[in-house]
Design an enzyme around this catalytic site. Structure first.
Site, mmCIF file in Angstrom:
data_model
loop_
_atom_site.group_PDB
_atom_site.id
_atom_site.type_symbol
_atom_site.label_atom_id
_atom_site.label_comp_id
_atom_site.label_asym_id
_atom_site.label_seq_id
_atom_site.Cartn_x
_atom_site.Cartn_y
_atom_site.Cartn_z
ATOM 1 N N LYS A 156 0.886 -1.221 0.071
ATOM 2 C CA LYS A 156 -0.076 -0.113 -0.092
ATOM 3 C C LYS A 156 0.831 1.544 0.200
ATOM 4 O O LYS A 156 1.499 1.783 1.194
ATOM 5 C CB LYS A 156 -1.113 -0.132 1.224
ATOM 6 C CG LYS A 156 -2.466 0.779 1.103
ATOM 7 C CD LYS A 156 -2.612 1.362 2.229
ATOM 8 C CE LYS A 156 -1.710 2.518 2.907
ATOM 9 N NZ LYS A 156 -1.014 3.939 1.885
ATOM 10 N N GLY A 206 7.590 5.475 7.371
ATOM 11 C CA GLY A 206 6.501 6.716 7.369
ATOM 12 C C GLY A 206 6.949 6.837 8.998
ATOM 13 O O GLY A 206 7.890 7.191 9.475
ATOM 14 N N SER A 207 5.665 8.098 8.847
ATOM 15 C CA SER A 207 5.326 8.955 10.315
ATOM 16 C C SER A 207 5.657 8.616 12.069
ATOM 17 O O SER A 207 5.035 7.287 11.527
ATOM 18 C CB SER A 207 5.036 10.199 10.336
ATOM 19 O OG SER A 207 3.850 9.455 10.329
ATOM 20 N N VAL A 210 1.705 7.534 13.116
ATOM 21 C CA VAL A 210 1.314 6.379 12.494
ATOM 22 C C VAL A 210 1.755 4.881 12.991
ATOM 23 O O VAL A 210 1.359 4.470 12.691
ATOM 24 C CB VAL A 210 0.743 6.822 10.825
ATOM 25 C CG1 VAL A 210 0.381 5.416 9.887
ATOM 26 C CG2 VAL A 210 0.404 8.150 10.495
ATOM 27 N N GLY A 211 3.517 5.174 12.628
ATOM 28 C CA GLY A 211 3.649 3.559 12.877
ATOM 29 C C GLY A 211 4.114 3.308 14.239
ATOM 30 O O GLY A 211 3.702 2.300 14.535
ATOM 31 N N GLU A 228 10.333 2.192 10.092
ATOM 32 C CA GLU A 228 10.873 3.064 10.493
ATOM 33 C C GLU A 228 10.656 4.222 9.994
ATOM 34 O O GLU A 228 9.487 4.342 9.258
ATOM 35 C CB GLU A 228 12.258 2.654 9.499
ATOM 36 C CG GLU A 228 12.871 1.256 8.644
ATOM 37 C CD GLU A 228 14.382 1.665 10.269
ATOM 38 O OE1 GLU A 228 14.017 2.505 10.581
ATOM 39 O OE2 GLU A 228 14.707 0.738 10.469
ATOM 40 N N CYS A 262 14.041 10.717 5.144
ATOM 41 C CA CYS A 262 14.100 10.986 6.706
ATOM 42 C C CYS A 262 15.647 11.185 6.925
ATOM 43 O O CYS A 262 15.437 11.403 8.492
ATOM 44 C CB CYS A 262 13.415 9.179 7.214
ATOM 45 S SG CYS A 262 14.950 7.753 5.765
ATOM 46 N N GLU A 352 10.819 15.960 14.507
ATOM 47 C CA GLU A 352 10.854 16.538 12.677
ATOM 48 C C GLU A 352 10.129 17.051 11.966
ATOM 49 O O GLU A 352 8.803 16.822 12.482
ATOM 50 C CB GLU A 352 10.853 14.864 12.216
ATOM 51 C CG GLU A 352 11.156 14.649 11.018
ATOM 52 C CD GLU A 352 10.564 13.883 10.587
ATOM 53 O OE1 GLU A 352 9.118 13.006 10.253
ATOM 54 O OE2 GLU A 352 11.249 12.586 9.441
HETATM 55 P P1 NAD Z 1 2.994 8.796 6.921
HETATM 56 O O1 NAD Z 1 2.725 8.391 7.890
HETATM 57 O O2 NAD Z 1 2.161 9.739 7.029
HETATM 58 O O3 NAD Z 1 2.157 7.620 5.963
HETATM 59 C C1 NAD Z 1 2.861 6.396 5.943
HETATM 60 C C2 NAD Z 1 1.866 5.162 5.087
HETATM 61 O O4 NAD Z 1 1.625 4.904 6.602
HETATM 62 C C3 NAD Z 1 1.107 6.023 4.303
HETATM 63 O O5 NAD Z 1 0.930 4.835 2.915
HETATM 64 C C4 NAD Z 1 0.154 6.416 4.608
HETATM 65 O O6 NAD Z 1 -1.076 6.160 3.506
HETATM 66 C C5 NAD Z 1 -0.139 5.288 5.615
HETATM 67 N N1 NAD Z 1 -0.979 5.152 6.289
HETATM 68 C C6 NAD Z 1 -1.580 6.600 7.431
HETATM 69 N N2 NAD Z 1 -2.708 5.954 8.691
HETATM 70 C C7 NAD Z 1 -1.912 4.734 8.511
HETATM 71 C C8 NAD Z 1 -2.682 4.037 9.508
HETATM 72 N N3 NAD Z 1 -3.670 4.268 10.361
HETATM 73 N N4 NAD Z 1 -2.568 2.346 9.545
HETATM 74 C C9 NAD Z 1 -1.629 1.987 8.493
HETATM 75 N N5 NAD Z 1 -0.903 3.154 7.192
HETATM 76 C C10 NAD Z 1 -1.031 4.194 7.527
HETATM 77 O O7 NAD Z 1 3.786 9.605 6.203
HETATM 78 P P2 NAD Z 1 4.399 10.806 4.886
HETATM 79 O O8 NAD Z 1 3.625 12.074 5.199
HETATM 80 O O9 NAD Z 1 4.551 9.012 3.682
HETATM 81 O O10 NAD Z 1 6.530 10.009 4.987
HETATM 82 C C11 NAD Z 1 6.730 10.970 5.595
HETATM 83 C C12 NAD Z 1 7.200 10.133 6.635
HETATM 84 O O11 NAD Z 1 8.823 9.582 6.708
HETATM 85 C C13 NAD Z 1 8.408 11.103 7.575
HETATM 86 O O12 NAD Z 1 8.075 10.898 8.888
HETATM 87 C C14 NAD Z 1 9.807 10.644 7.366
HETATM 88 O O13 NAD Z 1 11.444 10.836 8.461
HETATM 89 C C15 NAD Z 1 9.666 9.228 7.298
HETATM 90 N N6 NAD Z 1 10.578 7.956 6.133
HETATM 91 C C16 NAD Z 1 10.432 7.285 7.273
HETATM 92 C C17 NAD Z 1 12.031 6.642 6.083
HETATM 93 C C18 NAD Z 1 13.363 5.240 7.127
HETATM 94 O O14 NAD Z 1 13.151 4.501 7.012
HETATM 95 N N7 NAD Z 1 13.246 5.816 8.284
HETATM 96 C C19 NAD Z 1 12.304 6.265 4.733
HETATM 97 C C20 NAD Z 1 11.939 7.715 4.495
HETATM 98 C C21 NAD Z 1 10.550 8.378 5.178
#
Ligand code: NAD
Length: 454
Positions: A156, A206-207, A210-211, A228, A262, A352
């Site tokens: 997804k 992701g963030s 959410v993570g 991550e 990130c 962040e």
């Molecule tokens: P986000 O957390 O908003 O979304 C990430 C994913 O989670 C998307 O696919 C989103 O649709 C999905 N999502 C949202 N709510 C959810 C839920 N309740 N359950 C399951 N999935 C859900 O992040 P973003 O804005 O897409 O990306 C930016 C963030 O990602 C930044 O915080 C960045 O630091 C982080 N990031 C981390 C790494 C790493 O490897 N550490 C790499 C790239 C980006």
């Protein structure tokens, strides 16, 4: 509900619009992927290796078109987009060798004849949830190892990166993968949550907020999960560093792809006499950053949050050294920005922000610099700039970060090594490199004893 994705450099340009599939569609996709998994695993290492190799070839063959799509959909500068496409092909090619890797060890039995084996086996369906900022590389560094060891995959992508992910799925199908082996299902939070509920192993990037919810939900079900998350990455500059080179590296890590990595640098810690010259060199280096390096941020909301944070930091006593404004032009641009004297508890110093903004701090000595760098739960990548071996070694020993980069920007990743943060920046096993092959498999211990007397 519809999922839409717009060009950050030209917000009138709608890149893609698809119907949101809903949770039920996720559950059916996982069921189909589970049904396809035995065949995919049973086809053998040779078939899996060849299929992954063909995906690498397909990515290479469409490199120009894919780079242009990344630029259009997520606003990445062209040179970085080309780099991401090349890396994506390299990731598939690297993991194309993995099906042939040893999947366990042979031990002596304690009691006589027979074999005692460890063996790693796939879980079934890997549920992958990706962010938008590396729209081909992150889906690939999750999907390729998961597939290599015999899982099927339901991915997804982030809504903002829907077109890139759908194109990757088309290329995988054109390379001979059945759709149920590698399914891309667009969606948002509802589909992501449904995938966590249905998959056999979950990988999330992701963030942080959410993570954490994803980790809780997966753990509740007893599903293995890695996450991550965000970073608040520091760059330490010692007085003996080549200050101009350090400033160049740091400016690239602050403003490259508008700080939306990130591993981007958002805190710069100048040690002792480095502060004055570094401040000057950074302002110069950031002033030289143009669109070919920085680009727009992902959407209007992100830009508002960034500009709001700068205004509130200045109101709280911070000094603006460079940037801080929104350029008069279409697109979601923010000037590369450097501040100092930001109060320690201000959100810009603690959270962040995911934009081309950094805060300059002063530290009396290396000890204080390391203490400042470690004073965050979001410890992903830290860079250290020095010509002194002892300072570099001390920093490498004592910095609490998943990646420590000496005389290099914090924002660089080698896909053949394990990748991840410490403390709140990461949960579970590492991704990338061989670490990923362990994550997507579970160990079994097998005893094979003679059926009669030997
Ligand atoms: P986000 O957390 O908003 O979304 C990430 C994913 O989670 C998307 O696919 C989103 O649709 C999905 N999502 C949202 N709510 C959810 C839920 N309740 N359950 C399951 N999935 C859900 O992040 P973003 O804005 O897409 O990306 C930016 C963030 O990602 C930044 O915080 C960045 O630091 C982080 N990031 C981390 C790494 C790493 O490897 N550490 C790499 C790239 C980006």
């Amino acid at each position: 509900m519809t999922i839409t994705s717009y060009n950050p450099a030209d917000p009138d340009d709608l890149v893609v619009s698809v119907e949101e599939p809903g949770a039920e569609a996720v559950r059916s996709a996982v069921l189909r992927a589970r049904a396809a998994q035995r065949g995919w695993l049973g086809a053998g290492a040779g078939a899996r290796s060849a299929a992954l190799g063909r995906i690498a070839d397909a990515v290479d063959a469409h490199a120009g078109e894919l780079a242009a799509l990344i630029v259009r959909e997520v606003g990445k500068p062209l040179a970085e987009a080309r780099g991401e496409v090349a890396r994506t092909a390299a990731i598939w090619r690297y993991y194309a060798q993995a099906p042939y890797a040893a999947g366990g060890e042979v031990h002596e039995t304690a009691g006589g004849p027979g074999l005692l084996l460890t063996r790693r086996r796939p879980y079934g369906v890997a549920g992958l949830i990706a962010p938008w900022n590396f729209p081909l590389a992150i889906p690939s560094w999750k999907a390729a190892p998961a597939l290599a060891v015999g899982n099927t995959v339901v991915l997804k992508p982030a809504p903002e990166a829907t077109a890139c992910a759908l194109r990757l799925a088309e290329l995988a199908v054109s390379a001979g993968l059945r759709e149920d082996v590698f399914t891309v299902l667009p969606g948002g939070a509802e589909e992501g949550a449904a995938l966590v509920e249905a998959a056999d192993v979950v990988s999330f990037t992701g963030s942080t907020g959410v993570g954490r919810a994803v980790v809780r939900a997966a753990t509740e079900r007893g599903t293995p999960v890695q996450a991550e998350l965000g970073g608040l990455n520091a760059a330490l500059v010692l007085p003996d560093a080549d200050i101009a080179l350090a400033a160049e590296h740091i400016a690239a890590a602050v403003a490259g792809y508008a700080g939306q990595k990130c591993t981007a640098t958002s805190r710069i810690i100048a040690v002792g006499a480095a502060y004055g010259p570094l401040k000057e060199a950074l302002v110069k280096a950031l002033a030289a950053v143009d669109d070919s390096v920085c680009g727009p941020v992902i959407n209007a909301g992100a830009r508002e949050r960034l500009v709001g944070a700068v205004v509130s930091a200045v109101e709280a006593g911070a000094t603006l050294l460079h940037g801080g404004a929104v350029p008069e032009r279409p697109g979601w641009y923010v000037e590369p920005t450097l501040l100092t004297d930001v109060p320690a508890e201000h959100p810009l110093a603690r959270e962040e922000f995911f934009g081309p903004i950094a805060v300059l701090h002063a530290a009396a000595d290396l000890d204080e610099a390391i203490e400042l760098a470690n004073d965050t739960p979001h410890s992903l990548a830290t860079s250290v700039h020095t010509r002194g071996l002892d300072a570099a070694l001390a920093a490498a020993d004592r910095l609490d970060a998943g990646m420590i980069r000496v005389n290099a920007p914090s924002s660089g990743v080698d896909f053949h090594l394990p990748f991840g943060g410490t403390k709140g920046a990461s949960h579970g096993d590492r991704e990338q490199g061989r670490a990923a092959l362990d994550f997507y498999t579970v160990g079994r211990t097998v005893s094979v004893l003679p059926g009669g007397s030997l």
